[in-house]
Design a protein around this motif. Structure first.
Motif, short mmCIF file in Angstrom:
data_model
loop_
_atom_site.label_atom_id
_atom_site.label_comp_id
_atom_site.label_asym_id
_atom_site.label_seq_id
_atom_site.Cartn_x
_atom_site.Cartn_y
_atom_site.Cartn_z
N GLU B 18 0.84 -1.21 0.00
CA GLU B 18 0.00 0.00 0.00
C GLU B 18 0.86 1.25 0.00
OE1 GLU B 18 -2.96 0.51 2.98
OE2 GLU B 18 -3.87 -1.44 2.60
N MET B 19 1.85 1.25 0.87
CA MET B 19 2.67 2.45 0.99
C MET B 19 3.50 2.67 -0.27
SD MET B 19 5.08 3.74 4.13
CE MET B 19 3.78 3.86 5.32
N LYS B 20 3.97 1.57 -0.85
CA LYS B 20 4.74 1.70 -2.09
C LYS B 20 3.88 2.32 -3.19
CE LYS B 20 6.76 -2.48 -1.98
NZ LYS B 20 7.43 -3.67 -2.50
N ARG B 25 2.62 6.88 -6.64
CA ARG B 25 1.72 7.91 -7.18
C ARG B 25 2.26 9.31 -6.94
NH1 ARG B 25 -4.52 6.02 -6.21
NH2 ARG B 25 -4.27 3.90 -6.98
N VAL B 26 2.81 9.51 -5.76
CA VAL B 26 3.36 10.82 -5.45
C VAL B 26 4.61 11.09 -6.30
CG1 VAL B 26 4.38 12.25 -3.63
CG2 VAL B 26 2.38 10.83 -3.15
N ALA B 27 5.34 10.01 -6.55
CA ALA B 27 6.56 10.16 -7.35
C ALA B 27 6.24 10.62 -8.77
CB ALA B 27 7.33 8.85 -7.39
N GLY B 28 5.03 10.39 -9.20
CA GLY B 28 4.63 10.86 -10.51
C GLY B 28 4.47 12.37 -10.57
N ALA B 63 9.45 9.53 8.95
CA ALA B 63 8.28 10.37 8.67
C ALA B 63 6.96 9.64 8.90
CB ALA B 63 8.35 10.85 7.23
N PHE B 64 6.88 8.42 8.43
CA PHE B 64 5.63 7.67 8.58
C PHE B 64 5.94 6.21 8.90
CE2 PHE B 64 4.72 11.05 5.48
CZ PHE B 64 3.64 11.67 6.09
N ARG B 71 -2.21 12.31 0.33
CA ARG B 71 -2.29 13.71 0.76
C ARG B 71 -1.28 13.98 1.88
NH1 ARG B 71 -8.03 16.26 2.54
NH2 ARG B 71 -7.34 18.39 2.90
N GLU B 72 -1.22 13.05 2.82
CA GLU B 72 -0.28 13.23 3.94
C GLU B 72 1.16 13.27 3.44
OE1 GLU B 72 -2.71 10.94 7.54
OE2 GLU B 72 -1.43 9.81 6.18
N LEU B 73 1.47 12.39 2.50
CA LEU B 73 2.84 12.34 2.00
C LEU B 73 3.18 13.61 1.21
CD1 LEU B 73 5.49 10.85 1.61
CD2 LEU B 73 4.47 9.61 -0.31
N GLU B 74 2.23 14.03 0.40
CA GLU B 74 2.49 15.25 -0.38
C GLU B 74 2.70 16.44 0.55
OE1 GLU B 74 0.10 14.32 -4.54
OE2 GLU B 74 -0.91 15.44 -2.94
N ARG B 75 1.84 16.51 1.57
CA ARG B 75 1.97 17.65 2.49
C ARG B 75 3.33 17.65 3.18
NH1 ARG B 75 -3.39 18.22 5.43
NH2 ARG B 75 -2.68 16.39 6.54
N LYS B 76 3.76 16.45 3.55
CA LYS B 76 5.05 16.34 4.23
C LYS B 76 6.19 16.74 3.28
CE LYS B 76 7.19 14.67 7.97
NZ LYS B 76 6.85 15.06 9.34
N LEU B 77 6.09 16.27 2.05
CA LEU B 77 7.17 16.55 1.10
C LEU B 77 7.20 18.02 0.70
CD1 LEU B 77 6.77 13.40 -1.17
CD2 LEU B 77 8.73 13.92 0.30
#
Lengths: 1030, 79
Positions: B18-20, B25-28, B63-64, B71-77
């Motif tokens: 799931e996390m991968k 998706r965020v890496a895109g 971080a997680f 959304r959480e990952l994007e906000r963090k990044l």
């Protein structure tokens, strides 16, 4: 000094010496003459016999006497015999007795005899009722001081026995013992002077001897060989015997002697003193040197060292088996009394064991000695020492079992204490009678039987006191588990009903805990949980108290802290399990236990109730576990590897093995999960499941079935029927996979499923049937799908009705009652995987059909039912049957009216109708009617849908709207008739393959009234079949 | 500037997948350098992170763990 002077002096000296020599010779001659004279008189013989008889209280006889001169001067008698006065049996005989004479009294014509030597005497003595030999009582009186009687006095100061032999017979009741033979006896008894009687400085005087008159006493030196039953030993003893009060009985005399024995058979000793020892048999040899001091009848101190060899002891009251220490050295200091032995010091050393023994034994109660003994040992190899442990005394199978299991290590008995009569100790009538305290060092071993772990490095202290076994500071390794400290008590070890209280700390190998036989787990719930446990590994630290009351199972209280454990319950593996498990007599509590299930973190808490009916109350929660694992665990479906994630909490209450007594509750969220509920699994499931004791709520589930997306909500109630109430909506779905469970071996869950719901599918497909706007009520009852209020659109038509499909494991059966409205022929036929370009129009069907079968062909053969068929507003194009019929008619040739070209344009019809009965795949009709402006056709007969054969009678009336026709129409056989008013009708029989039928004219007489009615021909115009035959 | 992400995972871990997917998706959208490490490859890692995989480090800082949303990952990044 000059030589002359020296010579004169020597001459004088020689004269003096010569005088004394002559005087001495004269004196000796005088003495000999006097001595000889006295003997010859014979008075001395009488005197001697009298004295012997008086002092020994035996009858004496003495043979001839002769004087001995020389190195020893005395009187020699032959054939001395001392006889029992009553029986005349000889007690002692001696071939020769030499009585030594004092020389000086001879000058006064007195004979003083101070020594008697018995040469090669033979004595036969019997022991008294106590088995004692009264040899000294026989001999000592002869050494008593004499009162002078005339010219003789027997003032013996010394008595010697040379090369004597003594045979001793035991007279004790109930004994039949072989006699003991003493041979080569050399005995010297010498009367003691007053100073000697008092003893040398530092020596303990005879008891009471200093304050009383000291009686006669002797010192003695004895050498002999003791023999019995062919085996013998060398005996040497020397010392002194004093009668403190003048009584000449050995048991009353004070003895101070040192005895040395070489290799005396122990059996000899055991025969006489064995009854006083708690041993059934003793074998071997005894030797050594001991000093005896005291009065045998009162108290004797024995001190010295004894060497034992080839020693074997059978003492079943103490030892489980014969013990055979072989050689041993015993240093002893013992105080003997007639009924008691006080062991001041008995130090035993042998190759295998060493011990020190202190205490007392007394025989006040005959044959039941009272023991007050304290043993102690240094550290001994346990395996060697085990056989010397008097475990039989404790009568404890537990102790014997543990002792028997030891294979290595050492033990030191700080003390082994016994206090009580042997019979009482053996009966364990009072627990305090026996006890011990032992220090264990590096013990190892293994109890026999299943489930017992080997142990090693066991050290600590074991104490038995007042019938209670104490464990103090025990530590060691059991299997791969380690006990760092164990303390406890075991009460009642000598009885059936014991109670154990133990507290232990250490580190446990969980695999060994898991390998414990379930039968040894006390609580049924623990055994139940244990039975589910397939694998357990890792280590844990424990601090636990174990308690076991009499006739009750073990109860545990404490904690087990687990680190990196792994376990497998049924098909589910947990790894890296850590946390604490609390134990109490009532429950086992999981606290802060976490681990990985299939790689996903799971936390567990709850209790295992050891007493109640609902033993489990466990809660598991996880941020995400593989859906396959959860499906397998909760539903028994699929594989743990199935994709997707399930997160949430599950609480498990009740019994583990009983479905009735368990309750599962919780909330789970599915993410992309897969559940193989059908042959085509549900995939990509997302949504929530809420569990409670009554069932499951499905909230907003979305997923895919056979590639089709769907939404699902509903409730599953375990106790209700149907269990599942649902609503299923899908934009598009292939229903086929739902009905293809045949041959599926995993359909057990599906077999039991009962459900009721409403299904709405925008676009659906079942095999070749395509639907749109499908709406139906669905009742699923153990593989039977019942559709109610079914409505759908298909191929621009509408379908309504109801039906049921039974999706059996071996076949699929269905029964439908439906109405089909306005479905184009092409689409309609495509439902049945058929194609046609020969007929167009819209189909209307009302009726019912049922069938069953494993395959489509089978179901086709088993088709039954009835329906009304209606096609409207269509065209018949190149319909082979029709083409052939029309060709036969060759109407274009005979009529001026122009028929449409059936090959090009077809025949447009308004309606085709017919009622069909279906039986085993054969369709039969009696009223098939094609209504067209160009022709009217009616038919009756059968169409075999399985074989593809037809057997129809068809009547055709072309141009039904034409009221007149050409005047003559050639007759084509008997099937074509020219009828008045230009009506034309022809009949044919169509048979054979539907694709290539045989069409032949048929006589009109074969037609029924239906045909004429249907063709709109007044029957009156027709020749009746009967008339035609006429 | 590219952010460096380190994801500690383990074989068969559904949360890791799931996390991968979230990271993919965020890496895109954002420039990311991604490194994946199996915690069971080293006992020390298993001891440190074994019970909370997947664990996501961003530029070396934790971080997680267990779960993260896009959304959480994007906000963090971005934050």
């Amino acid at each position: 000094m000059s030589a002359r002077t020296l010579f004169a002096s020597m001459k004088k000296l020689l004269k003096v010496a010569g005088f004394f020599a002559v005087a001495l010779v004269v004196l000796v001659v005088a003495l000999v003459l006097a001595f000889y004279h006295l003997i010859q008189v014979g008075e001395f013989r009488r005197f001697l016999v009298s004295e012997l008889e008086k002092r020994t209280r035996l009858r004496a006889s003495v043979g001839s006497a002769e004087v001995r001169l020389g190195k020893v001067t005395g009187i020699s008698f032959g054939n001395l015999a001392l006889l029992e006065p009553d029986t005349g049996r000889p007690v002692m005989t001696s071939e020769r007795v030499l009585v030594r004479v004092a020389l000086l009294p001879l000058l006064e014509r007195r004979l003083d005899f101070y020594e008697i030597r018995f040469q090669q005497p033979t004595l036969k003595l019997a022991g008294d009722e106590r088995g004692e030999v009264r040899l000294l009582e026989l001999l000592l009186p002869t050494l008593s001081p004499d009162q002078e009687q005339g010219p003789f006095s027997l003032d013996l100061r010394q008595l010697k026995v040379e090369k004597g032999e003594l045979v001793f017979f035991d007279r004790r009741e109930g004994q039949a013992l072989a006699p003991i033979r003493f041979r080569d006896i050399d005995l010297t008894l010498r009367r003691l002077s007053g100073q000697a009687l008092l003893g040398s400085p530092g020596e303990k005087a005879p008891q009471g001897g200093q304050s009383k008159r000291v009686g006669p006493g002797v010192d003695f030196a004895l050498k002999a060989i003791v023999e019995r039953n062919g085996s013998g030993a060398r005996l040497e003893s020397q010392g002194k015997v004093v009668s403190p009060d003048g009584e000449l009985r050995l048991e009353r005399m004070w003895l101070d002697a040192e005895t040395q024995i070489d290799s005396m058979p122990l059996g000899l000793f055991a025969d006489y003193y064995g009854s006083a020892l708690p041993a059934a048999a003793m074998r071997g040899k005894i030797g050594g040197r001991v000093r005896w001091r005291g009065i045998p009848g009162e108290q004797v101190q024995v001190k010295g060292a004894v060497e034992l060899s080839e020693l074997e002891i059978d003492a079943p009251q103490f030892f489980a088996a014969q013990i055979a220490p072989g050689g041993a050295r015993v240093e002893l200091e013992v105080e003997w009394q007639p009924e008691e032995v006080r062991l001041a010091r008995v130090d035993w050393r042998s190759d295998e064991v060493s011990f020190a023994l202190r205490g007392t034994l007394n025989w006040r109660h005959k044959n039941d000695p009272e023991l007050k003994l304290q043993f102690s040992t240094p550290f001994l190899p346990f395996v060697k020492a085990r056989k010397y442990l008097p475990l039989r005394v404790f009568g404890s199978p537990t102790l014997e079992q543990w002792a028997g299991a030891v294979e290595q290590g050492e033990i030191s008995f700080v003390r082994i204490g016994m206090d009580g009569h042997l019979s009482e100790i053996r009966k364990r009538s009072a627990p305090g009678m026996i006890g011990f305290e032992a220090e264990l060092q590096d013990l190892g071993g293994r109890l026999p039987g299943e489930g017992h772990l080997p142990w090693r490095g066991v050290s600590g202290r074991v104490i038995v006191e007042d019938g209670v076994l104490y464990y103090r500071g025990i530590k060691g390794v059991f299997g791969n588990s380690r006990i760092s400290e164990l303390n406890g008590v075991h009460r009642g070890i000598m009885g059936e009903a014991g109670m154990v209280e133990v507290r232990a700390r250490g580190e446990v190998d969980l695999a060994e805990l898991g390998a414990l036989p379930g039968s040894r787990l006390a609580a049924p719930s623990m055994a139940q949980a244990h039975a589910q446990l397939k694998e357990l590994s890792g280590r844990g630290k424990f601090d636990i108290s174990l308690r076991k009351a009499a006739m009750a199972p073990y109860q545990a209280e404490g904690r087990l802290a687990v680190e990196s454990a792994a376990l497998r319950v049924a098909d589910f593996s947990f790894s890296q399990v850590r946390g604490e498990i609390g134990f109490s007599p009532k429950e086992i509590r999981l606290e802060k236990v976490s681990g990985l299930m299939a790689g996903a973190p799971v936390r567990a808490s709850g209790i295992l109730n050891l007493t109640g009916r609902s033993p489990f109350d466990l809660t598991f929660d996880s941020p995400g576990v593989k859906a396959g694992v959860v499906a397998k665990m909760l539903l028994g479906l699929g594989s743990p590897e199935d994709p997707g994630t399930v997160r949430g909490t599950i609480r498990y209450q009740g019994a583990l093995a009983s479905a009735e007594d368990k309750r599962v509750s919780g909330t789970l969220e599915l993410v992309g999960a897969q559940f193989p509920l059908f042959r085509q699994p549900l995939r990509d499931l997302s949504g929530k499941l809420r569990f409670d004791g009554g069932g499951i709520d499905f909230q907003g589930l979305k997923g895919r079935l056979a590639g089709s997306a769907f939404e699902f909500r509903g409730q599953w109630r375990y106790a209700e029927k149907p269990q599942l109430v649902f609503a299923l909506n899908a934009p598009e779905m292939d229903l086929g996979p739902l009905f293809t469970q045949i041959g599926d071996a995993t359909g057990e869950w599906y077999d039991r499923l009962q459900a009721r719901g409403r299904v709405g599918i925008k676009r659906a497909r079942y095999e070749n049937i395509e639907f749109s706007d499908l709406q139906t009520d669905l009742v699923l009852d153990r593989r039977t799908w019942r559709l109610g209020n079914f409505s759908a659109r298909s191929q621009e038509g509408a379908i309504q009705g109801s039906g049921s499909f039974t999706d059996g494991p071996e076949n699929l059966s269905f029964a439908i009652e439906s109405q089909v409205h306005g479905v184009p022929v092409k689409g309609f036929l495509s439902w049945f995987n058929m194609k046609t370009t020969e007929v167009t129009g819209n189909v209307h069907i009302t009726g019912r059909l049922d069938s069953s079968g494993k395959t489509g062909a089978e179901r086709k053969r088993n088709l039954n039912g009835a329906f009304h068929l209606e096609l409207e507003d269509g065209v018949l194009q190149r319909l082979s049957i029709l083409v052939r019929i029309l060709n036969l008619l060759d109407l274009s040739r005979w009529f001026t009216l122009q028929l449409p070209d059936i090959n090009q344009q077809g025949i447009r019809f308004r309606r085709i109708t017919g009622d069909f009965n279906v039986s085993r795949g054969v369709y039969s009709t009696q009223n098939l009617l094609v209504d067209s402006d160009d022709l009217r056709l009616s038919g009756a007969g059968k169409i075999d849908g399985v074989e593809g054969d037809v057997d129809l009678v068809v009547a055709v009336r072309p141009f039904p709207r034409v009221t007149s026709a050409v005047s003559s129409i050639p007759l084509i056989g008997r099937g074509l008739a020219a009828i008045k008013n230009s009506f034309l009708v022809a009949s044919f029989r169509v048979s054979g393959s539907a694709d290539n039928p045989i069409v032949i004219p048929a006589p009109l007489s074969t037609l029924s009234e239906f045909f004429f009615g249907a063709l709109d021909i007044p029957k009156s115009l027709m020749g009746l079949p009967g008339e035609e035959r006429k | 500037m590219s952010r460096r992400l380190t994801l500690y995972t383990r074989l068969g871990c559904c949360l890791c997948e799931e996390m991968k997917e979230v990271v993919r998706r965020v890496a895109g959208k954002l420039a990311l350098e991604m490194e994946e490490i199996d915690v069971d490859s080293e006992p020390e890692l298993a001891e440190r992170h074994g019970n909370e995989v997947p664990v996501l480090f961003i530029d070396g800082r934790k971080a997680f763990k267990v779960r993260v949303t896009i959304r959480e990952l994007e906000r963090k990044l971005l934050g």
